[in-house]
Design an enzyme around this catalytic site. Structure first.
Site, mmCIF file in Angstrom:
data_model
loop_
_atom_site.group_PDB
_atom_site.id
_atom_site.type_symbol
_atom_site.label_atom_id
_atom_site.label_comp_id
_atom_site.label_asym_id
_atom_site.label_seq_id
_atom_site.Cartn_x
_atom_site.Cartn_y
_atom_site.Cartn_z
ATOM 1 N N ASP A 8 0.650 -1.137 0.089
ATOM 2 C CA ASP A 8 0.026 -0.049 0.100
ATOM 3 C C ASP A 8 0.735 1.319 -0.110
ATOM 4 O O ASP A 8 1.577 1.584 1.101
ATOM 5 C CB ASP A 8 -0.914 -0.040 1.276
ATOM 6 C CG ASP A 8 -1.579 -0.883 1.402
ATOM 7 O OD1 ASP A 8 -1.328 -2.255 1.167
ATOM 8 O OD2 ASP A 8 -3.094 -1.049 1.732
ATOM 9 N N GLU A 39 -4.203 1.648 -3.168
ATOM 10 C CA GLU A 39 -5.563 2.109 -2.509
ATOM 11 C C GLU A 39 -5.445 3.383 -1.812
ATOM 12 O O GLU A 39 -6.472 3.864 -1.493
ATOM 13 C CB GLU A 39 -6.177 0.875 -1.728
ATOM 14 C CG GLU A 39 -5.426 0.791 -0.545
ATOM 15 C CD GLU A 39 -6.399 0.117 0.734
ATOM 16 O OE1 GLU A 39 -7.657 -0.217 0.230
ATOM 17 O OE2 GLU A 39 -5.952 -0.087 1.830
ATOM 18 N N ASN A 40 -4.255 3.772 -1.153
ATOM 19 C CA ASN A 40 -3.994 4.703 -0.233
ATOM 20 C C ASN A 40 -3.158 5.833 -1.086
ATOM 21 O O ASN A 40 -2.794 6.793 -0.276
ATOM 22 C CB ASN A 40 -3.346 4.296 0.932
ATOM 23 C CG ASN A 40 -4.155 3.169 1.887
ATOM 24 O OD1 ASN A 40 -3.582 1.981 1.681
ATOM 25 N ND2 ASN A 40 -5.352 3.362 2.054
ATOM 26 N N ASN A 67 -10.356 -2.115 0.179
ATOM 27 C CA ASN A 67 -11.297 -1.411 0.683
ATOM 28 C C ASN A 67 -11.339 0.035 0.307
ATOM 29 O O ASN A 67 -12.577 0.692 0.373
ATOM 30 C CB ASN A 67 -11.503 -1.618 2.432
ATOM 31 C CG ASN A 67 -10.284 -1.214 2.828
ATOM 32 O OD1 ASN A 67 -9.275 -1.703 2.557
ATOM 33 N ND2 ASN A 67 -10.642 -0.284 3.994
ATOM 34 N N HIS A 68 -10.338 0.618 0.210
ATOM 35 C CA HIS A 68 -10.215 2.078 -0.158
ATOM 36 C C HIS A 68 -10.616 2.546 -1.805
ATOM 37 O O HIS A 68 -9.851 3.595 -1.863
ATOM 38 C CB HIS A 68 -9.063 2.874 0.306
ATOM 39 C CG HIS A 68 -9.259 2.995 1.791
ATOM 40 N ND1 HIS A 68 -10.142 3.858 2.651
ATOM 41 C CD2 HIS A 68 -8.464 2.505 2.843
ATOM 42 C CE1 HIS A 68 -9.870 3.480 3.911
ATOM 43 N NE2 HIS A 68 -9.010 2.668 4.128
ATOM 44 N N HIS A 153 -6.057 -8.691 0.196
ATOM 45 C CA HIS A 153 -6.305 -7.505 0.947
ATOM 46 C C HIS A 153 -7.213 -7.780 2.152
ATOM 47 O O HIS A 153 -8.282 -7.871 2.197
ATOM 48 C CB HIS A 153 -6.879 -6.354 0.042
ATOM 49 C CG HIS A 153 -6.848 -5.111 0.635
ATOM 50 N ND1 HIS A 153 -5.365 -4.255 0.607
ATOM 51 C CD2 HIS A 153 -7.512 -4.228 1.311
ATOM 52 C CE1 HIS A 153 -5.472 -3.013 0.824
ATOM 53 N NE2 HIS A 153 -6.850 -3.143 1.580
ATOM 54 N N HIS A 178 -3.298 -4.025 3.256
ATOM 55 C CA HIS A 178 -3.837 -3.690 4.091
ATOM 56 C C HIS A 178 -3.497 -3.506 5.329
ATOM 57 O O HIS A 178 -3.842 -2.283 6.264
ATOM 58 C CB HIS A 178 -5.370 -4.540 4.336
ATOM 59 C CG HIS A 178 -6.500 -3.803 4.954
ATOM 60 N ND1 HIS A 178 -6.988 -2.833 4.622
ATOM 61 C CD2 HIS A 178 -6.950 -4.146 6.265
ATOM 62 C CE1 HIS A 178 -8.030 -2.310 5.770
ATOM 63 N NE2 HIS A 178 -7.808 -3.435 6.685
ATOM 64 N N HIS A 180 -0.397 -2.615 6.571
ATOM 65 C CA HIS A 180 0.553 -1.541 6.249
ATOM 66 C C HIS A 180 1.677 -1.638 7.355
ATOM 67 O O HIS A 180 2.306 -0.767 7.647
ATOM 68 C CB HIS A 180 -0.022 -0.473 6.656
ATOM 69 C CG HIS A 180 -1.191 0.200 6.100
ATOM 70 N ND1 HIS A 180 -1.872 1.383 5.925
ATOM 71 C CD2 HIS A 180 -1.974 -0.337 4.804
ATOM 72 C CE1 HIS A 180 -2.820 1.518 4.995
ATOM 73 N NE2 HIS A 180 -2.773 0.562 4.260
HETATM 74 FE FE LIG Z 1 -4.182 0.305 2.748
HETATM 75 FE FE LIG Z 2 -7.004 -1.442 3.101
#
Ligand SMILES: [Fe+2]
Ligand SMILES: [Fe+2]
Length: 270
Positions: A8, A39-40, A67-68, A153, A178, A180
């Site tokens: 990520d 995603e981030n 999810n993001h 994830h 996810h 991190h």
């Molecule tokens: Fe993430």
């Molecule tokens: Fe995530």
């Protein structure tokens, strides 16, 4: 094949360390294929067209998410036309975008990339194992694909590890995202699949999972949210996993990658 998976990428510090390090990693490790989780990438939440283009310009082949994935609503206007960006495969039928794709590497090899999301301590979605099963059986390693990469994830280490074993012998690499935080369990599973529970993130680790630490601490200690989360702005560490495949697309070597910032450094030898 020589594949790099980068975890990520969180906000500008994450993007900057990836831009700084990826060119030399590509050259020194003779990378055939690069996957990043984006995603981030946009201020910690989602990804924009411009940021995705920046990643492709520095040699990223595929961007996975989680999810993001749709936090920046502009993605809804381009994800259906951009095969190189994946969102988790187990979202409900009819969700824009796709969760898997067969891509060609610089060396002409076919790489299946599958992105799924876990369900433990996360929003309920369709079964990620069934979603992966459908993709692996439609495009088997060694037949339809020369390499298979699965981005799981998920929050729970147990669910990620179960996915690793579920794919063992059928994927080149199963890697978690996810959380991190990079885990220290890079290994080749008994059936030949490279595995690491979490790739870690590309972020400033003087933080709470990449975010400026004050606000998360406030929320834990006082149950009051006083401001929005924002990425911590100190020097970031690039975290990822390098895997080399041999016969039949199985992993012959797997090594964690940690470059820059505060974490103990790990640069795979050429
Ligand atoms: Fe993430
Ligand atoms: Fe995530």
């Amino acid at each position: 094949m020589r594949i790099l998976f980068i975890g990520d990428i969180i906000g500008r510090p994450g993007r900057e360390i990836v831009s700084a390090e990826l060119p030399s990693l590509r050259r020194d490790l003779k990378l055939d294929f690069v996957v990043v989780n984006g995603e981030n990438a946009a201020g910690g939440f989602g990804i924009t067209r411009n940021i995705a283009n920046e990643f492709f310009a520095i040699g990223v082949d595929v961007i996975t998410t989680g999810n993001h994935w749709a936090d920046q609503k502009e993605i809804l206007s381009f994800i259906d036309d951009e095969d190189r960006i994946l969102r988790p495969r187990n979202y409900p039928r009819g969700t824009p975008g796709k969760g898997a794709g067969l891509f060609e590497s610089r060396s002409g090899m076919r790489v299946l990339v599958v992105n799924v999301m876990g369900r433990t301590f996360m929003d309920p979605l369709d079964d990620p194992f069934a979603a992966v099963e459908a993709e692996l059986s439609a495009c088997p390693l060694g037949e339809g694909a020369d390499a298979v990469v699965v981005d799981m994830h998920a929050e729970a280490t147990s669910e990620k590890m179960a996915m690793g074993h579920f794919c063992d012998g059928r994927a080149s690499l199963v890697v978690g995202t996810h959380s991190h935080v990079p885990t220290a369990d890079a290994q080749i599973l008994p059936g030949g699949t490279g595995y690491q529970t979490d790739a870690g993130a590309c972020c400033d680790y003087d933080s709470v999972i990449g975010m400026e630490k004050f606000e998360p601490m406030q929320r834990f200690t006082r149950k009051i949210s006083s401001s929005r989360f924002s990425p911590a702005t100190g020097p970031a560490t690039l975290c990822g996993v390098f895997v080399e495949t041999g016969a039949k697309g199985f992993a012959s070597r797997i090594e964690p990658v940690r470059l820059g910032g505060r974490l103990k450094q790990s640069r795979p030898g050429a």
